[in-house]
Design a protein around this motif. Structure first.
Motif, PDB file in Angstrom:
ATOM      1  N   UNK A  65       0.841  -1.200   0.000  1.00 18.96           N
ATOM      2  CA  UNK A  65       0.000   0.000   0.000  1.00 18.96           C
ATOM      3  C   UNK A  65       0.878   1.252   0.000  1.00 18.96           C
ATOM      4  N   UNK A  66       1.928   1.238   0.804  1.00 21.84           N
ATOM      5  CA  UNK A  66       2.834   2.394   0.848  1.00 21.84           C
ATOM      6  C   UNK A  66       3.561   2.569  -0.482  1.00 21.84           C
ATOM      7  N   UNK A  67       4.022   1.476  -1.080  1.00 27.16           N
ATOM      8  CA  UNK A  67       4.795   1.558  -2.321  1.00 27.16           C
ATOM      9  C   UNK A  67       3.941   1.932  -3.526  1.00 27.16           C
ATOM     10  N   UNK A  68       2.756   1.353  -3.634  1.00 29.02           N
ATOM     11  CA  UNK A  68       1.919   1.548  -4.818  1.00 29.02           C
ATOM     12  C   UNK A  68       0.871   2.650  -4.660  1.00 29.02           C
ATOM     13  N   UNK A  69       0.321   2.812  -3.475  1.00 29.04           N
ATOM     14  CA  UNK A  69      -0.790   3.737  -3.284  1.00 29.04           C
ATOM     15  C   UNK A  69      -0.494   5.164  -3.691  1.00 29.04           C
ATOM     16  N   UNK A  70       0.618   5.720  -3.241  1.00 24.72           N
ATOM     17  CA  UNK A  70       0.956   7.109  -3.575  1.00 24.72           C
ATOM     18  C   UNK A  70       1.084   7.282  -5.081  1.00 24.72           C
ATOM     19  N   UNK A  71       1.734   6.304  -5.745  1.00 24.46           N
ATOM     20  CA  UNK A  71       1.946   6.407  -7.185  1.00 24.46           C
ATOM     21  C   UNK A  71       0.616   6.362  -7.933  1.00 24.46           C
ATOM     22  N   UNK A  72      -0.216   5.408  -7.595  1.00 22.40           N
ATOM     23  CA  UNK A  72      -1.499   5.285  -8.286  1.00 22.40           C
ATOM     24  C   UNK A  72      -2.322   6.556  -8.119  1.00 22.40           C
ATOM     25  N   UNK A  73      -2.311   7.123  -6.932  1.00 21.82           N
ATOM     26  CA  UNK A  73      -3.065   8.357  -6.707  1.00 21.82           C
ATOM     27  C   UNK A  73      -2.446   9.530  -7.474  1.00 21.82           C
ATOM     28  N   UNK A  74      -1.122   9.569  -7.590  1.00 21.67           N
ATOM     29  CA  UNK A  74      -0.459  10.594  -8.401  1.00 21.67           C
ATOM     30  C   UNK A  74      -0.857  10.478  -9.871  1.00 21.67           C
ATOM     31  N   UNK A  75      -1.137   9.263 -10.322  1.00 19.46           N
ATOM     32  CA  UNK A  75      -1.500   9.010 -11.712  1.00 19.46           C
ATOM     33  C   UNK A  75      -3.004   9.126 -11.959  1.00 19.46           C
ATOM     34  N   UNK A  76      -3.766   9.495 -10.925  1.00 20.90           N
ATOM     35  CA  UNK A  76      -5.196   9.714 -11.103  1.00 20.90           C
ATOM     36  C   UNK A  76      -6.100   8.601 -10.629  1.00 20.90           C
ATOM     37  N   UNK A  77      -5.539   7.516 -10.130  1.00 13.95           N
ATOM     38  CA  UNK A  77      -6.360   6.441  -9.574  1.00 13.95           C
ATOM     39  C   UNK A  77      -6.938   6.910  -8.247  1.00 13.95           C
ATOM     40  N   UNK A  78      -8.086   6.376  -7.905  1.00 17.37           N
ATOM     41  CA  UNK A  78      -8.726   6.690  -6.627  1.00 17.37           C
ATOM     42  C   UNK A  78      -8.883   5.420  -5.819  1.00 17.37           C
ATOM     43  N   UNK A  79      -8.745   5.520  -4.484  1.00 13.65           N
ATOM     44  CA  UNK A  79      -9.007   4.332  -3.664  1.00 13.65           C
ATOM     45  C   UNK A  79     -10.398   3.791  -4.008  1.00 13.65           C
ATOM     46  N   UNK A  80     -10.491   2.477  -4.131  1.00 12.94           N
ATOM     47  CA  UNK A  80     -11.729   1.872  -4.601  1.00 12.94           C
ATOM     48  C   UNK A  80     -12.311   0.901  -3.577  1.00 12.94           C
ATOM     49  N   UNK A  81     -11.544  -0.117  -3.200  1.00 15.17           N
ATOM     50  CA  UNK A  81     -12.024  -1.121  -2.248  1.00 15.17           C
ATOM     51  C   UNK A  81     -10.981  -1.294  -1.147  1.00 15.17           C
ATOM     52  N   UNK A  82     -11.469  -1.682   0.023  1.00 18.66           N
ATOM     53  CA  UNK A  82     -10.562  -1.934   1.141  1.00 18.66           C
ATOM     54  C   UNK A  82     -11.147  -3.047   1.994  1.00 18.66           C
ATOM     55  N   UNK A  83     -10.346  -4.045   2.280  1.00 15.63           N
ATOM     56  CA  UNK A  83     -10.729  -5.124   3.187  1.00 15.63           C
ATOM     57  C   UNK A  83      -9.482  -5.551   3.932  1.00 15.63           C
TER      58      UNK A  83
END
Length: 139
Positions: free
Chosen positions: A24-42
């Motif tokens: 989450x730390x490695x990928x989350x920031x990058x995806x959000x920088x590229x326009x992705x939005x958090x979608x699901x969480x479990x």
């Protein structure tokens, strides 16, 4: 087409990871920088969505091996359109704070060829991403 999504378009990619918080730390920031939005969480996973496509990172109890090896059969890397060259450079520089290391530094930013401007990065768990510079169109 089905609705507004083209038949054959990528729906989602699911990546099993050995350590969810680290992923989450490695990928989350990058995806959000590229326009992705958090979608699901479990408990065992998280996903980010851009349009009709989403990426899932899951720490499954069914994992059968230790770490990912991008040089074995299977997923080698994910490549993302990242904007212009300055944005690719800025993202690559910031990525080190999130556990990413620049691959092929002696050939950066043309490791993919003289006409291809990109940053190739590998994270602590052995996953590779490619940030590609170039024209990005929106529909």
């Amino acid at each position: 087409m089905t609705g507004d999504t083209a038949v054959g378009a990528l729906h989602h990619v699911e990546i099993w990871v050995p350590d969810l918080p680290r992923a989450v730390a490695a990928w989350g920031w990058l995806l959000e920088e590229l326009g992705y939005e958090p979608y699901q969480e479990w408990e065992a996973g998280r996903s980010w969505r851009l349009g009709a496509t989403y990426l899932v990172f899951e720490q499954s109890p069914a994992l059968s091996a230790g770490g990912h090896d991008r040089l074995r059969p299977g997923l080698n890397h994910l490549a993302f359109h990242a904007g212009d060259r300055a944005r690719v450079d800025a993202l690559a520089e910031r990525a080190t704070a999130y556990g990413w290391t620049l691959l092929f530094p002696d050939r950066h930013p043309h490791a993919g060829g003289t006409e291809h401007y990109a940053a190739y990065l590998e994270n602590t768990d052995g996953f590779e991403m490619e940030l590609v510079a170039g024209a990005v169109t929106t529909t």
